[in-house]
Design an enzyme around this catalytic site. Structure first.
Site, PDB file in Angstrom:
ATOM      1  N   HIS A  48       3.485   3.765   4.179  1.00  0.00           N
ATOM      2  CA  HIS A  48       4.550   2.840   3.795  1.00  0.00           C
ATOM      3  C   HIS A  48       4.075   1.770   2.823  1.00  0.00           C
ATOM      4  O   HIS A  48       4.890   1.025   2.282  1.00  0.00           O
ATOM      5  CB  HIS A  48       5.167   2.194   5.044  1.00  0.00           C
ATOM      6  CG  HIS A  48       5.862   3.173   5.937  1.00  0.00           C
ATOM      7  ND1 HIS A  48       6.830   4.027   5.466  1.00  0.00           N
ATOM      8  CD2 HIS A  48       5.716   3.447   7.252  1.00  0.00           C
ATOM      9  CE1 HIS A  48       7.266   4.782   6.469  1.00  0.00           C
ATOM     10  NE2 HIS A  48       6.610   4.459   7.556  1.00  0.00           N
ATOM     11  N   ARG A  73      -4.418   4.871   6.625  1.00  0.00           N
ATOM     12  CA  ARG A  73      -3.296   5.580   7.229  1.00  0.00           C
ATOM     13  C   ARG A  73      -2.767   6.560   6.193  1.00  0.00           C
ATOM     14  O   ARG A  73      -2.359   6.175   5.098  1.00  0.00           O
ATOM     15  CB  ARG A  73      -2.168   4.662   7.689  1.00  0.00           C
ATOM     16  CG  ARG A  73      -1.011   5.513   8.262  1.00  0.00           C
ATOM     17  CD  ARG A  73      -0.025   4.746   9.075  1.00  0.00           C
ATOM     18  NE  ARG A  73       0.834   3.885   8.275  1.00  0.00           N
ATOM     19  CZ  ARG A  73       1.926   3.280   8.760  1.00  0.00           C
ATOM     20  NH1 ARG A  73       2.253   3.450  10.037  1.00  0.00           N
ATOM     21  NH2 ARG A  73       2.641   2.492   7.993  1.00  0.00           N
ATOM     22  N   GLU A 148       4.579   7.872  18.062  1.00  0.00           N
ATOM     23  CA  GLU A 148       5.635   6.953  17.617  1.00  0.00           C
ATOM     24  C   GLU A 148       7.035   7.560  17.663  1.00  0.00           C
ATOM     25  O   GLU A 148       7.948   7.066  16.991  1.00  0.00           O
ATOM     26  CB  GLU A 148       5.331   6.439  16.209  1.00  0.00           C
ATOM     27  CG  GLU A 148       5.055   7.524  15.184  1.00  0.00           C
ATOM     28  CD  GLU A 148       4.709   6.974  13.810  1.00  0.00           C
ATOM     29  OE1 GLU A 148       4.931   5.774  13.563  1.00  0.00           O
ATOM     30  OE2 GLU A 148       4.219   7.743  12.970  1.00  0.00           O
ATOM     31  N   ASP A 174       8.850   2.709  14.861  1.00  0.00           N
ATOM     32  CA  ASP A 174       9.383   4.070  14.923  1.00  0.00           C
ATOM     33  C   ASP A 174       9.610   4.520  16.358  1.00  0.00           C
ATOM     34  O   ASP A 174      10.558   5.254  16.642  1.00  0.00           O
ATOM     35  CB  ASP A 174       8.440   5.044  14.207  1.00  0.00           C
ATOM     36  CG  ASP A 174       8.775   5.183  12.731  1.00  0.00           C
ATOM     37  OD1 ASP A 174       9.954   5.338  12.403  1.00  0.00           O
ATOM     38  OD2 ASP A 174       7.860   5.127  11.907  1.00  0.00           O
TER      39      ASP A 174
END
Length: 253
Positions: A48, A73, A148, A174
């Site tokens: 993200h 990530r 998640e 999430d």
């Protein structure tokens, strides 16, 4: 004990905790600032965050200002980018949306050398950072599966049974969204809190480390008390925006 890639497991096995700095801004300059701030761990967010591979590499280089372990990530559970991030010198991987044991096996295959995995040899920068890298990669490289979703919650024990995982990482936004609640890094819904406790308990039973993303310093303290090994403090983007708004409000009285 100062946390490093070399003592990662011993730090936590002796009761150590960690606060993770989270970088989503595509900037080596801000990455260096975060690295010098004193976080115990550092993570570059390619999912993200607004970061591509080349920027990620320059951020890893800028983060050499700190001895803290450097994680990435991944944008997704895809072997090519996982291998490139590790070859570039990341000592840890956090992979989003691991929903079942097969997802976890694919992640391990991409991040572990044979015979456990199928990672291709070519540690171009990692090999320069650590001597005997391939032989030591089992201890140096940390692999975290994100739990998640409601599906992952139901499959958590099967996921955690996959050999080669270092731990699990909870994305509360999430997770809450998947359970029918607001997407927030500061969840209040009891169902989400119960899910967080269930994931942590399963990680402990499996002998895995557990991390979680947090929206505030107070939440980090709470999660450490609950038993999490490490917790991430918001994002550089969010902290920057909050600090700018606060400074501007102060200037305007």
């Amino acid at each position: 004990m100062t946390l490093t890639a070399e003592n990662f497991h011993s730090h936590f096995s002796t009761g150590g905790k960690a606060v993770n700095g989270w970088c989503g801004l595509p900037s080596a300059a801000t990455a260096e600032i975060v690295a010098r701030a004193g976080f115990d761990m550092l993570t570059i967010d390619m999912q993200h965050g607004m970061i591509d591979y080349q920027v990620m590499l320059t951020m890893l280089q800028a983060m050499s200002a700190s001895t803290a372990p450097k994680f990435v990530r991944l944008p997704w559970n895809e072997p090519g980018i996982a291998m490139k991030c590790l070859d570039a010198g990341a000592s840890g991987i956090i992979c989003p949306m691991i929903n079942n044991a097969e997802d976890a096996r694919r992640l391990v295959a991409a991040t572990r050398y044979a015979p456990l995995g199928a990672r291709s040899y070519g540690p171009v920068r990692a090999g320069a950072l650590w001597s005997d890298y391939v032989a030591r990669s089992g201890e140096l490289v940390q692999v975290f599966a994100m739990i998640e979703t409601a599906e992952a919650l139901a499959n958590r024990e099967a996921i955690m049974a996959v050999e080669g995982l270092s731990g699990v990482y909870i994305g509360p936004a999430d997770l809450g969204l998947s359970l029918g609640h607001a997407a927030t890094l500061n969840p209040e819904a009891s169902e989400v809190q119960e899910a967080i406790d269930a994931i942590l308990a399963s990680a402990r039973e499996a002998g895995l480390l557990a991390g979680i993303h947090c929206g505030s310093g107070e939440m980090i303290r709470q999660m450490h008390r609950r038993g999490f090994d490490f917790a991430s403090l918001s994002t550089d983007t969010g902290i920057f925006a909050q600090a700018m708004a606060s400074a501007l409000a102060d200037a305007r009285g």
